[in-house]
Scaffold this active site. Sequence first.
Site, mmCIF file in Angstrom:
data_model
loop_
_atom_site.group_PDB
_atom_site.id
_atom_site.type_symbol
_atom_site.label_atom_id
_atom_site.label_comp_id
_atom_site.label_asym_id
_atom_site.label_seq_id
_atom_site.Cartn_x
_atom_site.Cartn_y
_atom_site.Cartn_z
ATOM 1 N N HIS A 34 0.856 -1.185 0.000
ATOM 2 C CA HIS A 34 0.000 0.000 0.000
ATOM 3 C C HIS A 34 0.890 1.233 0.000
ATOM 4 C CE1 HIS A 34 1.013 0.096 4.232
ATOM 5 N NE2 HIS A 34 0.457 -1.100 4.420
ATOM 6 N N HIS A 37 4.088 1.287 2.113
ATOM 7 C CA HIS A 37 5.282 0.633 1.553
ATOM 8 C C HIS A 37 5.906 1.503 0.453
ATOM 9 C CE1 HIS A 37 2.779 -2.954 2.830
ATOM 10 N NE2 HIS A 37 3.904 -3.195 3.442
ATOM 11 N N GLY A 147 8.795 0.984 8.190
ATOM 12 C CA GLY A 147 7.717 1.893 8.580
ATOM 13 C C GLY A 147 7.663 2.055 10.095
ATOM 14 N N ASP A 150 5.097 -0.153 12.616
ATOM 15 C CA ASP A 150 5.577 -1.272 13.435
ATOM 16 C C ASP A 150 6.703 -0.727 14.314
ATOM 17 O OD1 ASP A 150 4.119 -3.709 12.340
ATOM 18 O OD2 ASP A 150 4.853 -2.753 10.525
#
Length: 280
Positions: A34, A37, A147, A150
Amino acid sequence: MQRFRAPAEMKAYCLSVRNEGSKIGFVPTMGALHEGHLSLVRASKAACDKTVVSIFVNPLQFGPDEDLESYPRRTERDCSLLEAAGAHAVFLPTSADIYGTNQQTRVVVHEITRDLCGANRAGHFEGVTTVVLKLLNIVQPQAAFFGEKDYQQLRTIERMVHDLFLPVRITGCPIIREPDGLALSSRNQYLSASDRQRALAISRSLYDAQEQVRAGERNVSKILGRSIPILQGQVDSIDYLEIRDAKTLDAIREITTPAVILAAAFVSNTRLIDNMPLNP
Ligand code: PAF
């Protein structure tokens, strides 16, 4: 964009790129890509000469009751998105390529993985650090991009890279959100329309904490005392809603240095995570 499946071929490509004097940026993913990413791919392209992306749904980081089988797999669509985003190579190994048949080695980062997601997902971070070290050893990038959604994973990987003297710079990239605040996640596709509506309570509770800190509140119990009820009654269960030190993830009582509020909650059967910085 070139595609590789075998680790040896991926490694040979990366070696030839490095021998040309080019800098490799690496974006490890589990696919179902998405905008979050793609923002990592853009960050890599801005900082490096060649961007390599891996797509590998890593069985080692899923618990026995988790969604390994149903995890969305969209390889062709993902490759088109990566090609359009200007990635130079994609690594698509199989489980056998990564783990063979007699895998005896695990990478464990101890303290930082104990609480939060680590408390309820036994073996999860061990699975993440083991596969990330393998991928870093295959690609040998100068920089790797993860990201911030996380958040505990990012801090854990930074710790592993520091502790093991790995020659790679780790960059965390900001969470990408829908206009209504929902953090982008490959697991959002599991949500029905009404689940999705209820899931908005997660980001609402985090924004509320940020608002309280902006208004001068520094006491963690007081902040959570207002944020937790925003989640309760909307999500089906709360794994955690906690405020921690932004770097070490240690528990804190007062916000005196950069902190982070982190949430994990189930909406129907979907476990969602989110976080936001709390800066005093
Ligand atoms: O964040 C993910 O998508 C995964 O945990 C990662 C880092 C690709 C390892 O499998």
